[in-house]
Design a protein around this motif. Structure first.
Motif, PDB file in Angstrom:
ATOM      1  N   LEU A  22       0.807  -1.208   0.000  1.00  0.00           N
ATOM      2  CA  LEU A  22       0.000   0.000   0.000  1.00  0.00           C
ATOM      3  C   LEU A  22       0.845   1.265   0.000  1.00  0.00           C
ATOM      4  CD1 LEU A  22      -2.911   1.077   0.094  1.00  0.00           C
ATOM      5  CD2 LEU A  22      -2.741   1.051   2.599  1.00  0.00           C
ATOM      6  N   TYR A  23       1.891   1.292   0.849  1.00  0.00           N
ATOM      7  CA  TYR A  23       2.660   2.511   1.039  1.00  0.00           C
ATOM      8  C   TYR A  23       4.038   2.482   0.374  1.00  0.00           C
ATOM      9  CZ  TYR A  23      -0.914   3.696   4.456  1.00  0.00           C
ATOM     10  OH  TYR A  23      -2.112   3.980   5.065  1.00  0.00           O
ATOM     11  N   HIS A  24       4.567   1.309   0.088  1.00  0.00           N
ATOM     12  CA  HIS A  24       5.881   1.184  -0.558  1.00  0.00           C
ATOM     13  C   HIS A  24       5.820   0.124  -1.652  1.00  0.00           C
ATOM     14  CE1 HIS A  24       7.656   3.653   2.610  1.00  0.00           C
ATOM     15  NE2 HIS A  24       6.986   2.912   3.495  1.00  0.00           N
ATOM     16  N   PRO A  25       5.018   0.356  -2.693  1.00  0.00           N
ATOM     17  CA  PRO A  25       4.804  -0.674  -3.717  1.00  0.00           C
ATOM     18  C   PRO A  25       6.047  -1.011  -4.540  1.00  0.00           C
ATOM     19  CG  PRO A  25       3.831   1.416  -4.382  1.00  0.00           C
ATOM     20  CD  PRO A  25       4.242   1.579  -2.957  1.00  0.00           C
ATOM     21  N   PHE A  26       7.046  -0.123  -4.541  1.00  0.00           N
ATOM     22  CA  PHE A  26       8.244  -0.367  -5.354  1.00  0.00           C
ATOM     23  C   PHE A  26       9.442  -0.782  -4.495  1.00  0.00           C
ATOM     24  CE2 PHE A  26       5.591   2.593  -7.715  1.00  0.00           C
ATOM     25  CZ  PHE A  26       5.534   1.966  -8.964  1.00  0.00           C
ATOM     26  N   TYR A  27       9.160  -1.208  -3.268  1.00  0.00           N
ATOM     27  CA  TYR A  27      10.243  -1.550  -2.335  1.00  0.00           C
ATOM     28  C   TYR A  27      11.150  -2.637  -2.910  1.00  0.00           C
ATOM     29  CZ  TYR A  27      12.639  -3.370   1.794  1.00  0.00           C
ATOM     30  OH  TYR A  27      13.590  -3.816   2.666  1.00  0.00           O
ATOM     31  N   TRP A  28      10.571  -3.737  -3.377  1.00  0.00           N
ATOM     32  CA  TRP A  28      11.376  -4.863  -3.842  1.00  0.00           C
ATOM     33  C   TRP A  28      12.080  -4.544  -5.162  1.00  0.00           C
ATOM     34  CZ3 TRP A  28      12.444  -7.956  -0.162  1.00  0.00           C
ATOM     35  CH2 TRP A  28      11.505  -8.222   0.843  1.00  0.00           C
ATOM     36  N   VAL A  29      11.427  -3.754  -6.000  1.00  0.00           N
ATOM     37  CA  VAL A  29      12.072  -3.336  -7.255  1.00  0.00           C
ATOM     38  C   VAL A  29      13.277  -2.448  -6.950  1.00  0.00           C
ATOM     39  CG1 VAL A  29      11.723  -2.142  -9.453  1.00  0.00           C
ATOM     40  CG2 VAL A  29       9.853  -3.444  -8.445  1.00  0.00           C
ATOM     41  N   ASP A  30      13.099  -1.528  -6.009  1.00  0.00           N
ATOM     42  CA  ASP A  30      14.204  -0.654  -5.606  1.00  0.00           C
ATOM     43  C   ASP A  30      15.347  -1.459  -4.997  1.00  0.00           C
ATOM     44  OD1 ASP A  30      12.855   1.616  -6.419  1.00  0.00           O
ATOM     45  OD2 ASP A  30      11.977   1.998  -4.443  1.00  0.00           O
ATOM     46  N   LEU A  31      14.991  -2.430  -4.170  1.00  0.00           N
ATOM     47  CA  LEU A  31      16.010  -3.241  -3.518  1.00  0.00           C
ATOM     48  C   LEU A  31      16.799  -4.062  -4.537  1.00  0.00           C
ATOM     49  CD1 LEU A  31      17.386  -4.287  -0.981  1.00  0.00           C
ATOM     50  CD2 LEU A  31      15.563  -6.003  -0.765  1.00  0.00           C
ATOM     51  N   ARG A  32      16.097  -4.656  -5.506  1.00  0.00           N
ATOM     52  CA  ARG A  32      16.786  -5.447  -6.534  1.00  0.00           C
ATOM     53  C   ARG A  32      17.754  -4.590  -7.348  1.00  0.00           C
ATOM     54  NH1 ARG A  32      11.733  -8.094  -7.140  1.00  0.00           N
ATOM     55  NH2 ARG A  32      11.189  -6.744  -8.908  1.00  0.00           N
ATOM     56  N   TYR A  33      17.308  -3.379  -7.690  1.00  0.00           N
ATOM     57  CA  TYR A  33      18.182  -2.501  -8.461  1.00  0.00           C
ATOM     58  C   TYR A  33      19.390  -2.059  -7.629  1.00  0.00           C
ATOM     59  CZ  TYR A  33      19.763   1.349 -11.390  1.00  0.00           C
ATOM     60  OH  TYR A  33      20.534   2.188 -12.167  1.00  0.00           O
ATOM     61  N   TYR A  34      19.156  -1.788  -6.360  1.00  0.00           N
ATOM     62  CA  TYR A  34      20.250  -1.396  -5.464  1.00  0.00           C
ATOM     63  C   TYR A  34      21.296  -2.512  -5.375  1.00  0.00           C
ATOM     64  CZ  TYR A  34      22.637  -0.553  -1.011  1.00  0.00           C
ATOM     65  OH  TYR A  34      23.583  -0.391  -0.041  1.00  0.00           O
ATOM     66  N   LEU A  35      20.833  -3.754  -5.216  1.00  0.00           N
ATOM     67  CA  LEU A  35      21.769  -4.891  -5.139  1.00  0.00           C
ATOM     68  C   LEU A  35      22.505  -5.086  -6.460  1.00  0.00           C
ATOM     69  CD1 LEU A  35      19.563  -7.431  -3.135  1.00  0.00           C
ATOM     70  CD2 LEU A  35      21.470  -6.037  -2.275  1.00  0.00           C
ATOM     71  N   LYS A  36      21.793  -4.853  -7.566  1.00  0.00           N
ATOM     72  CA  LYS A  36      22.412  -4.957  -8.891  1.00  0.00           C
ATOM     73  C   LYS A  36      23.516  -3.916  -9.061  1.00  0.00           C
ATOM     74  CE  LYS A  36      20.979  -5.228 -13.750  1.00  0.00           C
ATOM     75  NZ  LYS A  36      19.807  -5.125 -14.655  1.00  0.00           N
ATOM     76  N   LEU A  37      23.247  -2.710  -8.586  1.00  0.00           N
ATOM     77  CA  LEU A  37      24.236  -1.640  -8.663  1.00  0.00           C
ATOM     78  C   LEU A  37      25.431  -1.937  -7.781  1.00  0.00           C
ATOM     79  CD1 LEU A  37      24.527   1.071 -10.105  1.00  0.00           C
ATOM     80  CD2 LEU A  37      23.518   2.188  -8.110  1.00  0.00           C
ATOM     81  N   ARG A  38      25.178  -2.516  -6.615  1.00  0.00           N
ATOM     82  CA  ARG A  38      26.277  -2.905  -5.721  1.00  0.00           C
ATOM     83  C   ARG A  38      27.158  -3.981  -6.365  1.00  0.00           C
ATOM     84  NH1 ARG A  38      25.921  -2.011  -0.134  1.00  0.00           N
ATOM     85  NH2 ARG A  38      27.880  -3.183  -0.118  1.00  0.00           N
ATOM     86  N   MET A  39      26.514  -4.939  -7.030  1.00  0.00           N
ATOM     87  CA  MET A  39      27.265  -6.000  -7.698  1.00  0.00           C
ATOM     88  C   MET A  39      28.119  -5.433  -8.832  1.00  0.00           C
ATOM     89  SD  MET A  39      24.457  -9.093  -7.881  1.00  0.00           S
ATOM     90  CE  MET A  39      25.548 -10.105  -8.887  1.00  0.00           C
ATOM     91  N   TYR A  40      27.563  -4.448  -9.570  1.00  0.00           N
ATOM     92  CA  TYR A  40      28.341  -3.840 -10.648  1.00  0.00           C
ATOM     93  C   TYR A  40      29.566  -3.120 -10.079  1.00  0.00           C
ATOM     94  CZ  TYR A  40      29.904  -0.448 -14.064  1.00  0.00           C
ATOM     95  OH  TYR A  40      30.693   0.298 -14.888  1.00  0.00           O
ATOM     96  N   LYS A  41      29.372  -2.370  -9.011  1.00  0.00           N
ATOM     97  CA  LYS A  41      30.500  -1.652  -8.415  1.00  0.00           C
ATOM     98  C   LYS A  41      31.567  -2.607  -7.896  1.00  0.00           C
ATOM     99  CE  LYS A  41      28.439   2.770  -7.199  1.00  0.00           C
ATOM    100  NZ  LYS A  41      28.310   3.800  -6.157  1.00  0.00           N
ATOM    101  N   LYS A  42      31.108  -3.738  -7.374  1.00  0.00           N
ATOM    102  CA  LYS A  42      32.051  -4.746  -6.886  1.00  0.00           C
ATOM    103  C   LYS A  42      32.871  -5.321  -8.035  1.00  0.00           C
ATOM    104  CE  LYS A  42      32.224  -8.932  -4.040  1.00  0.00           C
ATOM    105  NZ  LYS A  42      31.420  -9.940  -3.280  1.00  0.00           N
ATOM    106  N   SER A  43      32.191  -5.630  -9.157  1.00  0.00           N
ATOM    107  CA  SER A  43      32.905  -6.172 -10.312  1.00  0.00           C
ATOM    108  C   SER A  43      33.823  -5.121 -10.930  1.00  0.00           C
ATOM    109  CB  SER A  43      31.912  -6.694 -11.354  1.00  0.00           C
ATOM    110  OG  SER A  43      31.136  -5.633 -11.892  1.00  0.00           O
ATOM    111  N   LEU A  44      33.396  -3.847 -10.891  1.00  0.00           N
ATOM    112  CA  LEU A  44      34.225  -2.771 -11.428  1.00  0.00           C
ATOM    113  C   LEU A  44      35.498  -2.610 -10.604  1.00  0.00           C
ATOM    114  CD1 LEU A  44      34.495  -0.439 -13.473  1.00  0.00           C
ATOM    115  CD2 LEU A  44      33.246   1.010 -11.861  1.00  0.00           C
ATOM    116  N   ASN A  45      35.367  -2.689  -9.287  1.00  0.00           N
ATOM    117  CA  ASN A  45      36.541  -2.601  -8.420  1.00  0.00           C
ATOM    118  C   ASN A  45      37.487  -3.767  -8.660  1.00  0.00           C
ATOM    119  OD1 ASN A  45      35.738  -0.220  -7.165  1.00  0.00           O
ATOM    120  ND2 ASN A  45      34.581  -1.279  -5.586  1.00  0.00           N
ATOM    121  N   ALA A  46      36.907  -4.947  -8.889  1.00  0.00           N
ATOM    122  CA  ALA A  46      37.737  -6.127  -9.155  1.00  0.00           C
ATOM    123  C   ALA A  46      38.502  -5.955 -10.462  1.00  0.00           C
ATOM    124  CB  ALA A  46      36.856  -7.377  -9.207  1.00  0.00           C
ATOM    125  N   ARG A  47      37.837  -5.403 -11.469  1.00  0.00           N
ATOM    126  CA  ARG A  47      38.515  -5.165 -12.749  1.00  0.00           C
ATOM    127  C   ARG A  47      39.640  -4.153 -12.596  1.00  0.00           C
ATOM    128  NH1 ARG A  47      34.522  -4.651 -17.983  1.00  0.00           N
ATOM    129  NH2 ARG A  47      33.582  -6.724 -17.927  1.00  0.00           N
TER     130      ARG A  47
END
Length: 576
Positions: A22-47
Motif C-alpha cells: 500500500l505505502y511502498h509498492p516499489f520496495y522490492w524493485v528498488d532493492l533489486r536494483y540497489y543490489l544490482k548496482l552494488r554488484m556492478y560496483k564490486k565487479s568494477l573494483n575487481a577489474r
C-alpha cells in the motif's frame, strides 16, 4: 501455543506485506536494483585491481576474452573485436608517425562508420584526447570548436571534406593538420590517411598509456539551438561509469544492440558503443536513423536491444505499419527523452518491448534510470538509490546559476522545477532551461503544451515556443503543428480542448501549420524565436495560411480573437 504463535507471525507478516504494497509498492524493485548496482560496483573494483581502468582497457579486455566475437555489424561489414583491435592499431601506428603522442588533442569529424570507432580507439592507444565534432556543423562553428578544444589535428571522414574547404585557409593559418579518410589527397592542404593506414602493421607497438582516471578523455560538444556548440570535458571516470547503462537496463553479452544515433554524442559513443564493450555484446551500427528501415534492420540483424533518444520513438509510432514490426526479436528499448504521450503509444503498438528511460547530462556527474515499468518518470529517488548516490533537487536562479538560500544560508529544495519528484519517489523531467517562456507573469512549459496539443486526434506533432509581440511583456506562445494525414484543423475542438486542459496563460496564441518540424541531429525539436509580427506584420512563408478567430462560443459565432494562425506575407494577428 505453537498454533497461536504461528497465527500471530502469519498475521503480522500479512499486515506487513499489506502495508508494503500500500505505502511502498516499489520496495522490492528498488532493492533489486540497489543490489544490482552494488554488484556492478564490486565487479568494477575487481577489474580495476586487474588494471582494467579505462574505456580502452575494457575494450582490450573483451578482445582478449572473445577475439572472434562480432563487435560491429555495419551494412555488409562484419568486424570482430579482434578486427577492430587490429584496425585501431593501424591507425595508432599511422598517427604515431605523424608525431601525435600522449596529451595531443585531435578533432574527429566523421559520420557513423566502423572507422569512427577504430580511429577513436587508435588515438586512445596513443593517449590522445579526442574531440567529437557534429557533422552538421557550419564553417564558423567548426573553427570555434577546434579553437575551444585546442586541437592541432583534424580527422575528416569521407563525404565531409566540403565542410572544411571554406575554412581551409584559417585552419592552415593556425597550423592545423588535416587528415582525410581517402587513399590520396583530395586537394592541396589535405593529408590522405587510408593509404598510410593500410600499409601499417596490425600489431600494437606500445603498451596502453598510463592515465589518471580523473584526467580528460574526450571533448563532446553539446548541441543547442542558440549560440555556438559548447565543449564539455568527459573524464575517464565518467566514461567508465557511462558504460554500465545497458547492463543496468538488463542487457547481457548475448544481446545485439542497434545504434542509429550519431556517434559524436555521448549517448551513442559512451552509453551505446561503450555499453556494448562493457557487456562484450554485438553492435549493429547504422550511418543514420531511418524510420523506414528501422524494423527491417532489426529483423535482418536479429537485433534484441535498441537505443533511442529524443523524438526517434515518435517517428516510429507515426510511421505506417510494416510487417517487420511484428516479427522482430527486440525486447528492450533503452535511452532518454521519451515523452509520456509517445511512450504510451510506443508501448501499446510495440507491446513486446520493455522501455528503460534514463536521464543524464554530458556535463553532469549524476544520472537517473527508470528501472520500473511506470510510464513517464526518468528515474527514482528511493531510499536505496540515495544510499548509493546521495542527492537532493534544489531551487536555483536560472540566470546566475546560484541556488536559492534561506535566511540562515541553507539551500531550498525544489518541488516544481526542471526535475520534479512526486510523493512516490519518481523523478520527472519537466523541461530544459530555454524551453520555457514567461507570459502574463507565469512560466509556460513548452513540453507540457506540446503534449496537450498532441492529444488531439488531428495533430501529429507539435513544437511550442515563445515569441515576442510588440507592446506586450514577455513572450506569447506559438505552436508549429503537423496535421495527421487526411485530417484538417478543427478550431472549435482545439479551443474546447485548451479550455479543459491548460490555464489561459499557457494557450498558444499563434499557430503555424507545417508539413514537418525542424529537429536537431539528436531529434530534439528546434525552438524558433522569430517575432511573428516583426517587419510590418510580415512572417516567413509557410505552406498553408489560415487566419481564424476562435472564441468563447464558436457555436453562436460570438468569437473573440484567441489564436492567430499566421502564414504568408502581410498577415498578422495580435493576442487579446
Amino acid at each position: 501455543m505453537f498454533t497461536v504463535l504461528f497465527s500471530s507471525v502469519l498475521a503480522a507478516s500479512l499486515a506487513l506485506l499489506f502495508y508494503q504494497k500500500l505505502y511502498h509498492p516499489f520496495y522490492w524493485v528498488d532493492l533489486r536494483y540497489y543490489l544490482k548496482l552494488r554488484m556492478y560496483k564490486k565487479s568494477l573494483n575487481a577489474r580495476m585491481k586487474q588494471g582494467i581502468i579505462t574505456y580502452l582497457d575494457c575494450f582490450l579486455f573483451q578482445t582478449s576474452r572473445n577475439p572472434n566475437k562480432p563487435f560491429i555489424l555495419f551494412e555488409n561489414q562484419r568486424l570482430t573485436y579482434q578486427d577492430v583491435d587490429r584496425r585501431s592499431n593501424q591507425f595508432a601506428n599511422a598517427f604515431r608517425e605523424s608525431s601525435l603522442k600522449q596529451g595531443s588533442i585531435v578533432a574527429l569529424l566523421m559520420y557513423n562508420h566502423p572507422d569512427f570507432v577504430c580511429v577513436w580507439l587508435g588515438l586512445s592507444k596513443l593517449g590522445c584526447e579526442v574531440a567529437f565534432l557534429n557533422t552538421n556543423i557550419k564553417a564558423k562553428s567548426l573553427l570555434r570548436c577546434i579553437e575551444s578544444c585546442g586541437a592541432k589535428t583534424l580527422v575528416v571522414g569521407r563525404g565531409l571534406d566540403h565542410l572544411v574547404e571554406p575554412v581551409l585557409p584559417d585552419l592552415q593559418k593556425d597550423n592545423i593538420s588535416l587528415c582525410v579518410m581517402h587513399h590520396s589527397p583530395i586537394s592541396e592542404g589535405f593529408i590522405s590517411l587510408l593509404d598510410k593506414v593500410e600499409n601499417m602493421s596490425t600489431g600494437n607497438k606500445s603498451s596502453p598509456p598510463n592515465v589518471n582516471i580523473m584526467s580528460n578523455f574526450l571533448f563532446i560538444f553539446t548541441s543547442g539551438t542558440t549560440g555556438f556548440p559548447k565543449a564539455a570535458r568527459v573524464g575517464h571516470l565518467k566514461a567508465i561509469m557511462s558504460m554500465a547503462f545497458f547492463q543496468m537496463c538488463g542487457a547481457t553479452s548475448d544481446d545485439i544492440v542497434y545504434i542509429t544515433l550519431p556517434l559524436y554524442h555521448m549517448s551513442a559513443s559512451l552509453l551505446g558503443i561503450g555499453g556494448c564493450i562493457q557487456l562484450g555484446a554485438t553492435c549493429v551500427l547504422r550511418k543514420k536513423f531511418s524510420a523506414t528501415q528501422f524494423w527491417k534492420d532489426c529483423v535482418k540483424y536479429n537485433v534484441t536491444v535498441v537505443q533511442y533518444i529524443g523524438e526517434l520513438c515518435r517517428y516510429l509510432v507515426n510511421h505506417a505499419v510494416v510487417p517487420e514490426e511484428n516479427s522482430h526479436s527486440v525486447w528492450l528499448a533503452a535511452g532518454s527523452g521519451l515523452r509520456s504521450d509517445v511512450w504510451k503509444e510506443f508501448a501499446e503498438r510495440f507491446h513486446t518491448l520493455k522501455v528503460r528511460e534514463g536521464y543524464g547530462l554530458t556535463e553532469a556527474s549524476i544520472g537517473f534510470l527508470n528501472y520500473t515499468d511506470e510510464i513517464g518518470p526518468i528515474g527514482r529517488a528511493s531510499y536505496f538509490n540515495k544510499l548509493t548516490v546521495p542527492f537532493e533537487l534544489l531551487r536555483y536562479d536560472t540566470q546566475t546559476y546560484e541556488p536559492f538560500r534561506t535566511v540562515s544560508g541553507r539551500c531550498v529544495r525544489a518541488h516544481i522545477d526542471l526535475l520534479l519528484q512526486d510523493h512516490r519517489g519518481f523523478l520527472y523531467f519537466r523541461d530544459r532551461i530555454g524551453d520555457t517562456f514567461r507570459w502574463k507573469g507565469e512560466n509556460v512549459s513548452t513540453m507540457e503544451v506540446s503534449e496537450v496539443l498532441c492529444l488531439l486526434d488531428f495533430i501529429q506533432e507539435a513544437n511550442v515556443y515563445g515569441v515576442t509581440v510588440p507592446g506586450y511583456e514577455g513572450r506569447a506562445g506559438m505552436a508549429a503543428i503537423v496535421l495527421k494525414h487526411d485530417h484538417k484543423l478543427h478550431g472549435p475542438k482545439l479551443y474546447y480542448h485548451l479550455v479543459e486542459t491548460l490555464p489561459a496563460y499557457a494557450w498558444p496564441w499563434f499557430l503555424r501549420i507545417q508539413p514537418s518540424l525542424d529537429v536537431t541531429e539528436t531529434f530534439k525539436q528546434q525552438k524558433e524565436a522569430d517575432d511573428p509580427l516583426a517587419g510590418g506584420g510580415r512572417h516567413r512563408e509557410l505552406d498553408k495560411l489560415l487566419v481564424e478567430d476562435i472564441g468563447s462560443d464558436p457555436q453562436t459565432g460570438s468569437w473573440h480573437t484567441l489564436l492567430g494562425f499566421l502564414g504568408g506575407a502581410g498577415c498578422s494577428a495580435v493576442p487579446c
